[in-house]
Motif scaffolding. Structure first.
Motif, PDB file in Angstrom:
ATOM      1  N   ALA A 123       0.877  -1.276  -0.315  1.00 61.08           N
ATOM      2  CA  ALA A 123      -0.170  -0.074  -0.282  1.00 61.08           C
ATOM      3  C   ALA A 123       0.874   0.927  -0.124  1.00 61.08           C
ATOM      4  CB  ALA A 123      -1.086  -0.058   1.453  1.00 61.08           C
ATOM      5  N   VAL A 124       2.098   0.857   0.790  1.00 59.96           N
ATOM      6  CA  VAL A 124       2.639   2.260   1.104  1.00 59.96           C
ATOM      7  C   VAL A 124       3.237   3.115  -0.831  1.00 59.96           C
ATOM      8  CG1 VAL A 124       5.144   3.370   2.159  1.00 59.96           C
ATOM      9  CG2 VAL A 124       3.306   2.521   2.985  1.00 59.96           C
ATOM     10  N   GLY A 125       4.188   1.269  -0.704  1.00 60.18           N
ATOM     11  CA  GLY A 125       4.489   1.678  -2.850  1.00 60.18           C
ATOM     12  C   GLY A 125       3.162   1.801  -3.841  1.00 60.18           C
ATOM     13  N   GLN A 126       2.329   1.616  -3.069  1.00 62.67           N
ATOM     14  CA  GLN A 126       1.078   1.663  -4.171  1.00 62.67           C
ATOM     15  C   GLN A 126       1.250   3.775  -3.829  1.00 62.67           C
ATOM     16  OE1 GLN A 126      -1.827  -0.539  -3.225  1.00 62.67           O
ATOM     17  NE2 GLN A 126      -0.782  -1.874  -5.299  1.00 62.67           N
TER      18      GLN A 126
ATOM     19  N   VAL B 113      10.221   6.516   2.062  1.00 62.63           N
ATOM     20  CA  VAL B 113      10.733   6.734   0.542  1.00 62.63           C
ATOM     21  C   VAL B 113      11.765   5.351   0.072  1.00 62.63           C
ATOM     22  CG1 VAL B 113      12.225   8.103  -0.995  1.00 62.63           C
ATOM     23  CG2 VAL B 113      10.883   8.986   0.846  1.00 62.63           C
ATOM     24  N   GLN B 114      11.998   5.075   1.394  1.00 68.20           N
ATOM     25  CA  GLN B 114      12.781   3.667   1.162  1.00 68.20           C
ATOM     26  C   GLN B 114      11.784   2.571   0.907  1.00 68.20           C
ATOM     27  OE1 GLN B 114      15.837   3.370   3.526  1.00 68.20           O
ATOM     28  NE2 GLN B 114      17.410   4.171   2.145  1.00 68.20           N
ATOM     29  N   MET B 115      10.995   2.711   1.784  1.00 69.99           N
ATOM     30  CA  MET B 115       9.788   1.838   1.695  1.00 69.99           C
ATOM     31  C   MET B 115       9.075   1.833   0.435  1.00 69.99           C
ATOM     32  SD  MET B 115       7.892   2.087   5.216  1.00 69.99           S
ATOM     33  CE  MET B 115       6.867   0.344   5.063  1.00 69.99           C
ATOM     34  N   VAL B 116       9.136   2.673  -0.734  1.00 68.70           N
ATOM     35  CA  VAL B 116       8.662   3.105  -1.371  1.00 68.70           C
ATOM     36  C   VAL B 116       9.896   2.019  -2.548  1.00 68.70           C
ATOM     37  CG1 VAL B 116       7.480   4.423  -3.454  1.00 68.70           C
ATOM     38  CG2 VAL B 116       7.301   4.858  -1.653  1.00 68.70           C
TER      39      VAL B 116
END
Length: 233
Positions: free
Chosen positions: A179-182, A217-220
């Motif tokens: 979800a974070v990446g989206q 940001v690094q999670m994305v």
């Protein structure tokens, strides 16, 4: 006793751009511009205390342009982060041109901001990165990565499979990472996954800790690198 102002270094090869930023930033009671440089090499030298009249400990946040002479913003960011300096880096970019923002984020930038952002967004971004938070709107992160990730070099990618990298996560944590990446905000994730917003924050904190990531940001970036989220065609 008031908190010390956030000390800012402006790194941009356009003097008018630096002048515009300085006018806005120096007007803030909690910020002060301690230096201006016109290229990445000078930015690194200032942060590390190697430039004339500079002190390495005097910079809290670097506003780093991507395209500069001598040393670009990506490599300058990588060198600053690798040095262990306390200064954080906020990358500034023109969205339509800068294909290497993804590389800058992987190099250690705390986030990025579009150069046409308004003063309020710029000030909020600086305060966020100074406090250690991700500074970039998740939707903007998604749009940029979807456009540029497929053609970028991946020299920083560890020799590990996606499953190995994601192994520490629970199934629920993977869902949150997707979800974070989206590009979903915490509130949107809460609504989509039917959980309290506080629970979303808890999951994000655990993901950061388990995967040794600095920020959202690094999670994305990781979500794209591991294929959890695919760029749109």
């Amino acid at each position: 006793m008031t908190d010390a102002p956030i000390r800012l270094l402006l790194a941009d090869d356009q003097e008018l751009v630096r002048m515009g930023f300085r006018m806005v930033l120096d007007a803030q009671p909690d910020m002060t511009v301690v230096g201006e440089v016109g290229d990445g090499a000078a930015a690194v030298a200032h942060v590390l205390g190697r430039g004339a009249g500079t002190e390495g400990a005097d910079v809290d946040v670097v506003l780093m342009d991507i395209r500069m002479p001598r040393l670009d913003g990506v490599e300058a960011t990588r060198q600053i982060v690798a040095s262990g300096a306390a200064a954080k880096v906020l990358v500034l970019t023109t969205f339509d041109l800068d294909e290497y923002v993804h590389a800058a984020l992987k190099a250690g930038a705390g986030g990025f901001l579009l150069k046409d952002a308004g003063p309020a967004e710029l000030l909020a971004a600086i305060r966020a990165v100074h406090s250690g938070d991700a500074v970039v709107a998740p939707s903007a992160t998604r749009r940029l990565l979807e456009r540029f990730l497929p053609g970028l070099p991946d020299e920083l990618e560890p020799v590990r499979t996606a499953e190995e990298r994601l192994a520490p996560l629970t199934e629920r944590e993977r869902e949150v990472l997707v979800a974070v990446g989206q590009g979903l905000s915490n509130q949107e994730i809460a609504g989509t996954l039917y959980m309290a917003e506080a629970t979303v924050k808890t999951h994000i904190g655990r993901i950061l800790a388990k995967l040794h990531l600095r920020d959202r940001v690094q999670m994305v970036v990781l979500a794209y690198d591991t294929g959890l989220v695919r760029p749109r065609t």
